[in-house]
Scaffold this active site. Structure first.
Site, PDB file in Angstrom:
ATOM      1  N   ASP A  28       5.764  -3.477  -7.468  1.00 62.81           N
ATOM      2  CA  ASP A  28       4.386  -3.979  -7.440  1.00 62.81           C
ATOM      3  C   ASP A  28       3.972  -4.455  -8.834  1.00 62.81           C
ATOM      4  OD1 ASP A  28       1.433  -4.102  -6.746  1.00 62.81           O
ATOM      5  OD2 ASP A  28       2.189  -3.157  -4.926  1.00 62.81           O
ATOM      6  N   HIS A  50      -3.647  -3.365  -8.354  1.00 64.49           N
ATOM      7  CA  HIS A  50      -2.959  -3.386  -7.062  1.00 64.49           C
ATOM      8  C   HIS A  50      -1.853  -2.331  -6.973  1.00 64.49           C
ATOM      9  CE1 HIS A  50      -0.397  -5.087  -3.806  1.00 64.49           C
ATOM     10  NE2 HIS A  50      -1.511  -5.629  -3.353  1.00 64.49           N
ATOM     11  N   SER A 102      -1.177  -4.921   2.250  1.00 58.38           N
ATOM     12  CA  SER A 102      -0.710  -4.226   1.042  1.00 58.38           C
ATOM     13  C   SER A 102      -1.088  -2.762   1.071  1.00 58.38           C
ATOM     14  CB  SER A 102      -1.327  -4.858  -0.213  1.00 58.38           C
ATOM     15  OG  SER A 102      -0.677  -6.042  -0.565  1.00 58.38           O
TER      16      SER A 102
END
Length: 763
Positions: A166, A226, A550
């Site tokens: 990620d 994220h 996600s």
């Protein structure tokens, strides 16, 4: 005036070139010098063109050769020299994949790429494309309660490692504290190469950054939020009293809080790099992770040999590692799912019973209830309302102005007001021009957005009601209230943005595989970023709310790790099967493809049931190779990919996609003719000895499928015993508007082993 001075004046360049100085005549000297300049500049331009024509390609060479004397880096350099005919190629080589599979990333021109692609030993050469990134209540919602309320194998959980590919993580987060953790598991073979401002510990046991061009700037630190969010969702510690400015208050935790995390940073603010993802898989497999979670998708849907996630996932599968991947955020359009390889676990996103609502109080006292994650308080003050198209600049059309498109609104008519916009992007422009808030027509009423000033997204009906109020009222006003939390929302339902099947690569494999919570998930976040992408957002938080596949992906990765703690000997396919066959049944909630199994796969993840599935559908590397034979991959390429002595015989080349031993059954047929299909499956007993399973077929209302299961009874005498069965599905023409489906359930009195059957046609 000297010849040089005169020439400088004429051609603006001075050359000290001995031969030119010896030539007689100013004009001749200048002509010669001009020629030299032209040739020099042409050479520079040519070099520049060559440089500009180069781009980064990934060269995939399959499995690593088993020879002891094989040196991958030396081989890669040799290939480069052979193709480029250059003696010095250090600047060409971008990455070398040499730990878990074979290949490299390099700078090539198109013609060089074509030369390389013709080499027999090369499986594929493809551009390194940019890829896209795609809780206090969500784990409770799916059954993994806090503390002692949930059965856990703590010892095995502490030895479980989740690899997170990620944007990196924020290492100082309480979700990643190593308080109470012992040293990393003995099987760990990785390293902490986190770089600047990054320290590993006994929770984050490894870190690598693939995005920095120089080692001096390397840092696995998360500057977007994220990666921190996804990592903590999968395996974050339990952190009490967390919230997003009071919203979602509770204990934030991952599915396996005692597990370790290995960080592989392949994305930054500009996106994710294909060649970096290949490197991350190469390292993660060799480092010894147990599960890989990757909430990243491709913009397009390439064949498997050009898909970095499919390639990495294949080699992970071969080493006993399950790869869990987000399905994508391009729904509800059909055939948008990008994660289609059967050896990669593809996850859709669904809503939970919790939602964040934001009320709009009108001047006449009426309340309209919208959606958003609004942490701002206007203190009840009512502000003038203005519709975007009523504040249009003369140069902009009314259609664009109602959307509040950039450079379409008159700042004088917007400043200090609440602006109505017909587009979700409209509030950005409204805030830029000084609006105090915005009300938006919401095309996706099933999720709430985080914005950098007061915003509420209204349904179409409430939006019309608001416009009606404005048109009938002199000096209309309103205020936007701070968001409230509700916990009685109908759930689970697949969210509209979640990408749908069927797959365009493998039409007879049902994708996505499963759905999990992916809407308004509260998890750890990086305070090095703001909760939104707005330049006006000055907030910095350690926990934030995000939505997307996600967010669903690490939920399933956490469940996979949870299952593995009880069954560490299980293969990736066994874990995937256990999760799929025990999923909550979901029903089609609308017409067409978008609300069927092509939205949710097997159903909604159910972790507690997954640890006792009874039967599993097991797949080996050899099964996947036979599957690829059926997709017309050559024997030579499959030998290179697998590292095994593979031959795609005529019989193997006729392998049907639908006969892969997958936990679901799907087939594409002609919509205008009757059909008769067979599915061959084998199940492995992981339940009890001397168990008898009977098959039950449950068809959907109105379905005209005729289904036979032979045999209808499976008697399992021992653990790990395998038995096969055949399913025959027939029917009349079904048209192209609606898939038809059913479920086969094997039941032994305790376990319900359910497999969906889907038959469809497309125009």
């Amino acid at each position: 005036m000297s010849r040089k001075s005169l020439c400088r004046k004429r051609i603006l360049v001075t050359f000290n070139f001995s031969l030119a100085e010896m030539m007689k005549g100013t004009t001749l000297f200048c002509l010669f010098s001009s020629l030299v300049v032209v040739l020099f500049l042409s050479s520079v331009a040519a070099d520049k063109d060559d440089q500009e024509d180069q781009q980064v390609y990934i060269v995939y060479l399959g499995a690593l050769p088993s020879r002891d004397d094989y040196q991958p880096m030396s081989d890669h350099m040799s290939i480069l020299q052979e193709v480029t005919q250059e003696s010095s190629i250090e600047n060409r080589l971008v990455r070398s994949y040499k730990r878990s599979f074979n290949g490299f990333a390099t700078r090539f021109t198109e013609s060089e790429r074509n030369i390389l692609a013709r080499m027999e030993r090369v499986v594929s050469v493809f551009p390194s494309r940019k890829l896209k990134l795609q809780t206090t209540s969500s784990w409770n919602f799916i059954g993994l309660k806090e503390g002692s309320k949930t059965k856990r194998n703590r010892s095995n959980e502490r030895d479980t490692i989740i690899g997170v590919i990620d944007t990196g993580v924020y290492p100082e987060s309480d979700s990643f504290s190593d308080q109470g953790f012992g040293p990393p598991p003995k099987k760990w073979n990785g390293t902490c190469a986190g770089g600047k401002n990054f320290t590993c510990n006994n929770k984050i046991i490894g870190a690598r950054d693939y995005m920095s061009e120089s080692k001096a700037n390397q840092s696995a630190r998360d500057y977007t939020g994220h990666g921190t969010h996804t990592a903590s969702t999968a395996a974050g510690n339990a952190v009490a009293d967390t919230s997003f400015y009071g919203l979602g208050n509770g204990t934030a935790r991952g599915g396996v809080p005692a597990a370790r995390i290995a960080v592989y940073k392949v994305c930054n603010n500009e996106g994710c790099s294909g060649e970096a993802i290949m490197s991350a898989f190469d390292d993660a497999i060799a480092d010894g992770v147990d599960v890989i979670t990757i909430s990243i998708v491709l913009d397009n849907i390439p064949p498997f040999e050009e898909d970095p996630i499919a390639i990495g996932g294949f080699h992970a599968m071969a080493k006993g590692i399950l790869t869990v991947n987000a399905a994508g955020n391009d729904g509800p359009k059909i055939s948008t799912v990008t994660s289609t390889a059967p050896w990669v676990f593809s996850v859709a996103a669904s809503i939970t019973n919790r939602a964040f609502m934001t009320k709009v109080l009108l001047g006449d006292g009426k309340i309209l209830v919208g959606r958003s994650v609004n942490t701002y308080d206007l203190n009840g003050t009512k502000y003038p309302l203005v519709y975007g198209k009523s504040a249009a600049l003369s140069k902009c059309s009314l259609d664009k102005a109602r959307l509040c498109e950039p450079k379409c609104l008159d700042g004088k008519r917007v400043k200090g007001k609440i602006v109505l916009c017909d587009s979700t992007k409209g509030p950005i422009e409204a805030q830029k021009l000084g609006a105090v808030g915005s009300i938006v027509k919401n095309p996706e009423p099933d999720r709430a957005y985080v914005r950098s000033f007061p915003v509420s997204f209204l349904s179409s009906d409430d939006y019309k009601s608001l416009i009606s109020y404005m048109n009938s009222t002199k000096g209309p006003k309103a205020t936007i209230l701070k968001s409230e939390e509700i916990s009685n929302q109908t759930a689970p339902l697949v969210v509209s943005f979640s990408s749908r099947g069927p797959s365009t690569i493998v039409s007879d494999i049902l994708k996505p595989d499963i759905t999990a919570p992916g809407v308004e998930i509260l998890a750890a976040y990086s305070p090095d970023s703001s909760p939104t992408e707005s330049e006006f957002d000055t907030r910095h938080v350690r926990f934030s709310v995000m939505s997307g596949t996600s967010m669903a992906c690490p939920h399933v990765a956490g469940v996979a790790a949870y299952v593995k703690t009880f069954h560490p000997e299980w293969s990736p396919s066994m874990i995937q099967s256990a999760i799929m066959t025990t999923a909550w049944l979901m029903n089609a909630s609308g017409p067409g493809f978008v609300s069927t199994e092509f939205a949710y796969g097997s159903g909604h993840v159910n972790p507690l049931a997954a640890i006792h599935p009874g039967l599993v559908y097991e797949l080996t590397k050899a099964d996947h190779i036979a599957f690829l034979c059926g997709l017309n991959y050559t024997s030579e390429h499959l030998r290179i990919i697998s590292g095994d002595n593979i031959t795609c015989t005529k019989e193997r080349s006729k392998t049907l996609q639908r006969n892969l031993n997958y936990p679901t059954m799907s087939a594409k047929v002609s919509g205008t003719h009757p059909f008769n299909l067979t599915f061959h499956r084998t199940v492995t007993n992981v339940g009890k000895q001397n168990s008898t399973y009977k098959a039950e077929v449950v068809t959907s209302p109105g379905s005209k499928l005729r289904i036979k299961v032979l045999p209808r009874v499976l008697s399992m005498k021992s653990i790990s015993e395998k038995q096969s069965f055949m399913v025959t599905v027939s029917g009349d023409s079904i048209g192209t508007k609606q898939p038809v489906s059913a479920n086969i359930i094997w039941f032994d009195g305790t376990h319900h082993v359910r497999s969906p059957i889907v038959v469809y046609a497309m125009s």
